[in-house]
Design a protein around this motif. Structure first.
Motif, short mmCIF file in Angstrom:
data_model
loop_
_atom_site.label_atom_id
_atom_site.label_comp_id
_atom_site.label_asym_id
_atom_site.label_seq_id
_atom_site.Cartn_x
_atom_site.Cartn_y
_atom_site.Cartn_z
N SER A 150 0.84 -1.20 0.00
CA SER A 150 0.00 0.00 0.00
C SER A 150 0.87 1.25 0.00
CB SER A 150 -0.92 -0.01 1.22
OG SER A 150 -1.71 1.17 1.27
N THR A 151 1.96 1.22 0.75
CA THR A 151 2.89 2.35 0.78
C THR A 151 3.50 2.60 -0.60
OG1 THR A 151 3.45 1.95 3.11
CG2 THR A 151 5.03 3.22 1.82
N LEU A 152 3.86 1.52 -1.29
CA LEU A 152 4.51 1.65 -2.60
C LEU A 152 3.56 2.17 -3.67
CD1 LEU A 152 6.52 -1.70 -2.69
CD2 LEU A 152 7.46 0.60 -2.45
N SER A 153 2.29 1.83 -3.56
CA SER A 153 1.34 2.15 -4.63
C SER A 153 1.21 3.65 -4.87
CB SER A 153 -0.03 1.54 -4.32
OG SER A 153 -0.58 2.12 -3.16
N ASP A 154 1.44 4.45 -3.85
CA ASP A 154 1.28 5.90 -3.98
C ASP A 154 2.61 6.65 -4.08
OD1 ASP A 154 -1.52 5.68 -3.76
OD2 ASP A 154 -1.39 5.59 -1.58
N SER A 172 -7.00 -11.03 -2.30
CA SER A 172 -7.03 -9.57 -2.40
C SER A 172 -5.62 -8.99 -2.36
CB SER A 172 -7.87 -8.98 -1.27
OG SER A 172 -7.81 -7.58 -1.25
N LEU A 173 -4.74 -9.55 -1.52
CA LEU A 173 -3.35 -9.09 -1.47
C LEU A 173 -2.66 -9.28 -2.81
CD1 LEU A 173 -0.73 -8.15 -0.11
CD2 LEU A 173 -0.41 -10.52 0.66
N MET A 174 -2.84 -10.45 -3.42
CA MET A 174 -2.19 -10.71 -4.70
C MET A 174 -2.68 -9.73 -5.77
SD MET A 174 -0.17 -12.93 -3.70
CE MET A 174 0.02 -14.22 -2.45
N THR A 175 -3.97 -9.41 -5.73
CA THR A 175 -4.50 -8.41 -6.65
C THR A 175 -3.88 -7.04 -6.39
OG1 THR A 175 -6.60 -9.61 -6.86
CG2 THR A 175 -6.62 -7.27 -7.44
N GLN A 176 -3.66 -6.74 -5.11
CA GLN A 176 -3.02 -5.48 -4.75
C GLN A 176 -1.61 -5.40 -5.31
OE1 GLN A 176 -2.73 -4.97 -0.51
NE2 GLN A 176 -2.04 -2.85 -0.64
N ILE A 177 -0.88 -6.50 -5.25
CA ILE A 177 0.48 -6.54 -5.81
C ILE A 177 0.42 -6.39 -7.32
CG2 ILE A 177 2.48 -8.03 -6.21
CD1 ILE A 177 1.97 -9.22 -3.41
#
Length: 332
Positions: A109-113, A156-161
């Motif tokens: 989540s930190t990396l996404s932004d 859901s985590l894998m989709t986030q990655i």
């Protein structure tokens, strides 16, 4: 957990370690992390936390406070823009337990932004292991409903990655089984040592891939081969994985056991000089376009292309070409 982000010299510099010691004594304790991230994870997929409470209480009593199972480091000098996600749960061989998944979710989540991140490399600090898959000791404490809910959150985590806007590379230097391979499949690119072992082995445990593997594997190697691998639970080495298109590059393992990581870093360095916005838009065009018909895909490409036209990087790329010099991209 943004405090986990730290800047250290590149791979040739001093050694580094997970930040468990730094976290001890601070407000970021594992039990608190379970509560906060468990609520966020389940809320994110529409699941009430109450249904999770019984297994959650068991984990609270069994997990040591202050332990970092996933860590980040930013490379510097010529590698500025490359970030490593380091999996460091030695005891459970990076098994996908509750704490591991919660910490991974927070860091992703930190990396996404973060617009300064150009490439992310997922690697393991555990010798001969990338990710061993499910934490069977934790799963044994769950009833059927709890197990279903946890795997739903893992999916859901894998989709986030997979949804990270920048290119991601999985460096598979060892075992990547079940959920471990599903994590690697959630990345854009994969490198592997010849000695690595990969497989979606869930059918050998009375299950099927539940964290995206049944969908991502056929999109990677083709439906027929994916069926064979999943139906048989077969494990493949790095050379076979390369031949079937499961990984992008495969290399002989080295004496330090990190050949796939070194190859992933080499691949990241090839991406690093390119225009960041263009690379991100190319990823979006590819990921979204592959899911639709060709006409719709062309429309997606046009929308993504429109995003790069007004950028300074596009102007810099044209100027560098005319002036016959390397471009200096800034991501603007």
């Amino acid at each position: 957990m943004t405090s986990l982000l730290r800047r250290v010299p590149g791979p040739s510099g001093p050694s580094w370690r997970c930040l468990g010691a730094i976290l001890r004594g601070t407000h970021i304790r594992t039990s608190h992390l379970i509560q906060r991230e468990g609520a966020r994870m389940l809320a994110g997929v529409g699941i009430p936390l109450a249904a999770y409470s019984r297994a959650h209480r068991r984990w609270q009593h069994t997990e040591a406070a202050g332990r970092a199972e996933v860590d980040l480091r930013r490379l510097e000098e010529g590698d500025d823009g490359i970030v490593e996600v380091m999996m460091c749960q030695h005891k459970a061989r990076n098994a996908l337990g509750h704490v591991f998944v919660s910490q991974m979710r927070e860091l992703v989540s930190t990396l996404s932004d973060d617009s300064s991140v150009r490439v992310v490399v997922f690697r393991s600090l555990v010798p001969r292991v990338f990710c061993a898959g499910a934490d069977l000791k934790e799963r044994a404490l769950m009833n059927n409903s709890e197990s279903d809910l946890f795997v739903h959150g893992l999916r859901s985590l894998m989709t986030q990655i997979a949804s990270l806007p920048m290119p991601t590379i999985a460096a598979v230097d060892g075992v990547a089984l079940g959920g471990g391979l599903e994590l690697a499949l959630a990345c854009d690119l994969r490198t592997a040592a010849y000695s690595a072992q990969m497989g979606l082995i869930e059918t050998t445990r009375g299950l099927l891939p539940g964290a995206g593997g049944s969908q991502r594997l056929p999109r990677t190697v083709g439906i027929a081969l994916a069926k064979e691998l999943i139906f048989t639970g077969k494990r493949v080495g790095g050379q076979a994985a390369l031949e079937m298109g499961l990984v992008n590059r495969a290399v002989e393992q080295n004496q330090t056991g990190d050949a796939a990581y070194r190859e992933a870093l080499s691949l990241a360095r090839e991406i690093l000089p390119q225009a960041p916005v263009a690379v991100r838009m190319a990823k979006e065009a590819l990921n979204k376009g592959i899911e639709v018909d060709i006409t719709s895909g062309m429309a997606i490409e046009r929308m993504c292309y429109a995003q790069v036209i007004p950028t300074r990087d596009r102007q810099e790329g044209m100027a560098a070409f005319i002036e016959k010099r390397p471009p200096r991209y800034t991501g603007e």
